[in-house]
Design a protein around this motif. Structure first.
Motif, PDB file in Angstrom:
ATOM      1  N   CYS A  12       4.723 -80.890  60.901  1.00 57.24           N
ATOM      2  CA  CYS A  12       3.919 -81.988  60.994  1.00 57.24           C
ATOM      3  C   CYS A  12       2.445 -81.670  60.610  1.00 57.24           C
ATOM      4  CB  CYS A  12       4.092 -82.820  62.262  1.00 57.24           C
ATOM      5  SG  CYS A  12       3.174 -84.528  62.308  1.00 57.24           S
ATOM      6  N   CYS A  15       0.255 -83.152  64.171  1.00 54.29           N
ATOM      7  CA  CYS A  15       0.360 -82.519  65.394  1.00 54.29           C
ATOM      8  C   CYS A  15       0.858 -81.262  65.245  1.00 54.29           C
ATOM      9  CB  CYS A  15       1.101 -83.435  66.333  1.00 54.29           C
ATOM     10  SG  CYS A  15       3.051 -83.394  66.133  1.00 54.29           S
ATOM     11  N   SER A  17       3.982 -80.378  65.205  1.00 47.99           N
ATOM     12  CA  SER A  17       5.238 -79.963  65.624  1.00 47.99           C
ATOM     13  C   SER A  17       6.080 -79.810  64.507  1.00 47.99           C
ATOM     14  CB  SER A  17       5.964 -81.506  66.418  1.00 47.99           C
ATOM     15  OG  SER A  17       7.169 -81.611  66.160  1.00 47.99           O
ATOM     16  N   CYS A  43       8.270 -87.735  62.720  1.00 45.32           N
ATOM     17  CA  CYS A  43       7.905 -86.599  63.755  1.00 45.32           C
ATOM     18  C   CYS A  43       8.283 -86.870  65.148  1.00 45.32           C
ATOM     19  CB  CYS A  43       6.604 -86.477  63.792  1.00 45.32           C
ATOM     20  SG  CYS A  43       5.563 -84.994  65.051  1.00 45.32           S
ATOM     21  N   CYS A  46       4.797 -86.969  67.557  1.00 41.57           N
ATOM     22  CA  CYS A  46       3.795 -88.081  67.276  1.00 41.57           C
ATOM     23  C   CYS A  46       4.060 -89.320  66.615  1.00 41.57           C
ATOM     24  CB  CYS A  46       2.421 -87.413  66.725  1.00 41.57           C
ATOM     25  SG  CYS A  46       2.586 -87.051  64.911  1.00 41.57           S
TER      26      CYS A  46
HETATM   27 ZN   LIG Z   1       3.671 -85.018  64.520  1.00 40.78          ZN
END
Ligand SMILES: [Zn+2]
Length: 178
Positions: A12, A15, A17, A43, A46
Motif C-alpha cells: 500500500c 500505509c 501494509s 487496503c 487503511c
Molecule cells: Zn493502506
C-alpha cells in the motif's frame, strides 16, 4: 473450493501494509474508442483503494460485450476469475493469499467407514487454482493426522502419480491402502 475472494498481496502506498481485498467492484473508463478497466482492491489496514489493470487501452470493439456487462454490474464472480488469471497477476505484480478463503468439501463421511485392508481411490478436484499441501487435504479429508499421512506415504500405502510433498493447485488422484 473458494469460500471468499483471496487476499491480494501488494504494497500500500499510503500505509505500507501489504494486504488488499477485492470488494467485487470495477472501474471502466472509455476514452474515444479506447477502453481501460480495473478491478478495485481495498487496503485491509487503511482502506485506501488501488486499481489492478484488467484492460489497457483496448479498442472497444475488441472487448467481449458480456465482459463489459459483468464489469458494469460489478460481478464479484468476475473479480474472482480475474484474480486467478496469471496474466492479471503478472501485469499487476500481485500475489494471492488463500489462507482462510477456501474449504475442503468431502461430500460426507461415508468414505471413512471402510474396513482395514481396503484400498480406496480418491480424486481431488480444485474449484479454483488454490495452492495447498496435498498432505493437509488428505489428512483433513481422511480424518488422519499429517504425521500419519507422511508415514503412509513413506510406507508406500498412500500413492499418487503426482508428488504429494510440496504444494499443488490442480486436480490429482491418490490411492490409500490400510
Ligand atoms: Zn493502506
Amino acid at each position: 473450493m473458494p469460500t471468499c475472494l483471496p487476499t491480494v498481496l501488494r504494497r500500500c502506498h499510503t500505509c505500507a501494509s501489504e494486504r488488499f481485498r477485492a470488494n467485487g467492484k470495477f472501474r471502466v473508463n472509455a476514452n474515444h474508442k479506447l477502453l481501460d478497466a480495473w478491478v478495485l482492491v481495498l487496503c485491509t489496514a487503511c482502506g485506501d483503494t488501488a486499481k489492478l489493470t484488467v484492460l489497457e487501452r483496448m479498442n472497444v470493439r475488441s472487448v467481449r460485450p458480456e465482459l463489459l456487462d459483468r464489469m458494469h454490474d460489478n460481478d464479484p464472480g468476475l473479480a474472482a476469475e480475474l484474480l486467478q488469471d496469471p496474466a492479471v497477476r503478472c501485469r499487476n505484480r500481485i500475489a494471492l493469499d488463500w489462507a482462510g478463503a477456501w474449504r475442503l468439501d468431502t461430500g460426507g463421511s461415508d468414505h471413512l467407514d471402510r474396513e482395514v485392508g481396503d484400498a480406496i481411490d480418491v480424486s481431488v478436484r480444485f474449484a479454483a487454482r488454490i495452492p495447498v499441501r496435498p498432505v493437509r487435504l488428505i489428512a483433513e479429508g481422511c480424518g488422519l493426522s499429517r504425521a500419519e499421512v507422511e508415514r503412509l506415504i513413506t510406507e508406500g500405502k498412500l500413492v499418487s502419480a503426482v508428488r504429494l510433498s510440496g504444494k499443488l493447485s490442480g486436480d490429482f488422484t491418490f490411492t490409500l491402502k490400510r
